[in-house]
Design a protein around this motif. Structure first.
Motif, mmCIF file in Angstrom:
data_model
loop_
_atom_site.group_PDB
_atom_site.id
_atom_site.type_symbol
_atom_site.label_atom_id
_atom_site.label_comp_id
_atom_site.label_asym_id
_atom_site.label_seq_id
_atom_site.Cartn_x
_atom_site.Cartn_y
_atom_site.Cartn_z
ATOM 1 N N LYS A 133 0.834 -1.200 0.000
ATOM 2 C CA LYS A 133 0.000 0.000 0.000
ATOM 3 C C LYS A 133 0.869 1.250 0.000
ATOM 4 O O LYS A 133 0.603 2.205 -0.736
ATOM 5 N N LEU A 134 1.931 1.257 0.816
ATOM 6 C CA LEU A 134 2.835 2.400 0.829
ATOM 7 C C LEU A 134 3.523 2.579 -0.524
ATOM 8 O O LEU A 134 3.689 3.712 -0.998
ATOM 9 N N ALA A 135 3.924 1.482 -1.152
ATOM 10 C CA ALA A 135 4.558 1.567 -2.465
ATOM 11 C C ALA A 135 3.580 2.085 -3.507
ATOM 12 O O ALA A 135 3.940 2.916 -4.354
ATOM 13 N N PHE A 136 2.335 1.633 -3.449
ATOM 14 C CA PHE A 136 1.328 2.111 -4.395
ATOM 15 C C PHE A 136 1.108 3.607 -4.218
ATOM 16 O O PHE A 136 1.038 4.356 -5.198
ATOM 17 N N ASP A 137 1.017 4.054 -2.976
ATOM 18 C CA ASP A 137 0.837 5.483 -2.714
ATOM 19 C C ASP A 137 2.047 6.291 -3.190
ATOM 20 O O ASP A 137 1.901 7.395 -3.722
ATOM 21 N N LEU A 138 3.240 5.753 -3.003
ATOM 22 C CA LEU A 138 4.454 6.457 -3.401
ATOM 23 C C LEU A 138 4.555 6.575 -4.916
ATOM 24 O O LEU A 138 4.901 7.633 -5.445
ATOM 25 N N PHE A 139 4.229 5.499 -5.623
ATOM 26 C CA PHE A 139 4.415 5.498 -7.071
ATOM 27 C C PHE A 139 3.210 6.007 -7.848
ATOM 28 O O PHE A 139 3.276 6.126 -9.067
ATOM 29 N N SER A 140 2.110 6.305 -7.185
ATOM 30 C CA SER A 140 0.956 6.837 -7.901
ATOM 31 C C SER A 140 0.928 8.370 -7.906
ATOM 32 O O SER A 140 0.015 8.970 -8.444
ATOM 33 N N VAL A 141 1.950 8.994 -7.333
ATOM 34 C CA VAL A 141 2.054 10.453 -7.323
ATOM 35 C C VAL A 141 2.634 10.913 -8.656
ATOM 36 O O VAL A 141 3.533 10.275 -9.214
#
Length: 109
Positions: free
Chosen positions: A29-37
């Motif tokens: 979830k943290l990776a998805f949030d980081l890379f969806s910016v």
């Protein structure tokens, strides 16, 4: 007489496994949030023509640090999950000592 299966060990093994899976899900979830910016927002670029090297450099360093932390978190979660699987399988195995095996063979003979 073979040893009983260990119920407490099985429960602890499952709990540790699910803890590892939970850590992996949190990491994803943290990776998805980081890379969806948007990259412009991630690097704090105001305009494509103006680049402030100090801001971009410090932001890029922060992104690299976050990616390395994600890698460490993923490795930690997978190691915890694998230890949970190992605990569960060890607790479910029927273990017998050498003396018990000898007694069973004597009884069969």
């Amino acid at each position: 007489m073979p040893a009983r299966r260990d119920a407490l060990g099985s429960i602890l093994g499952l709990a540790v496994f699910f803890l590892g899976v939970g850590l992996l899900l949190f990491t994803f979830k943290l990776a998805f949030d980081l890379f969806s910016v948007d990259p412009k927002d991630a690097l704090k670029l105001k305009d494509a023509n103006t680049l402030e090297m100090g801001t971009v450099g410090s932001t890029l360093t922060g992104l690299v640090k976050q990616i390395l932390l994600l890698i460490v978190m993923a490795l930690t979660g997978s190691l915890i999950g694998s230890k949970g699987v190992a605990m569960y399988t060890e607790s479910r195995a029927l273990s017998a000592t050498k003396e018990e095996v000898v007694e069973v063979k004597r009884e069969e003979a």
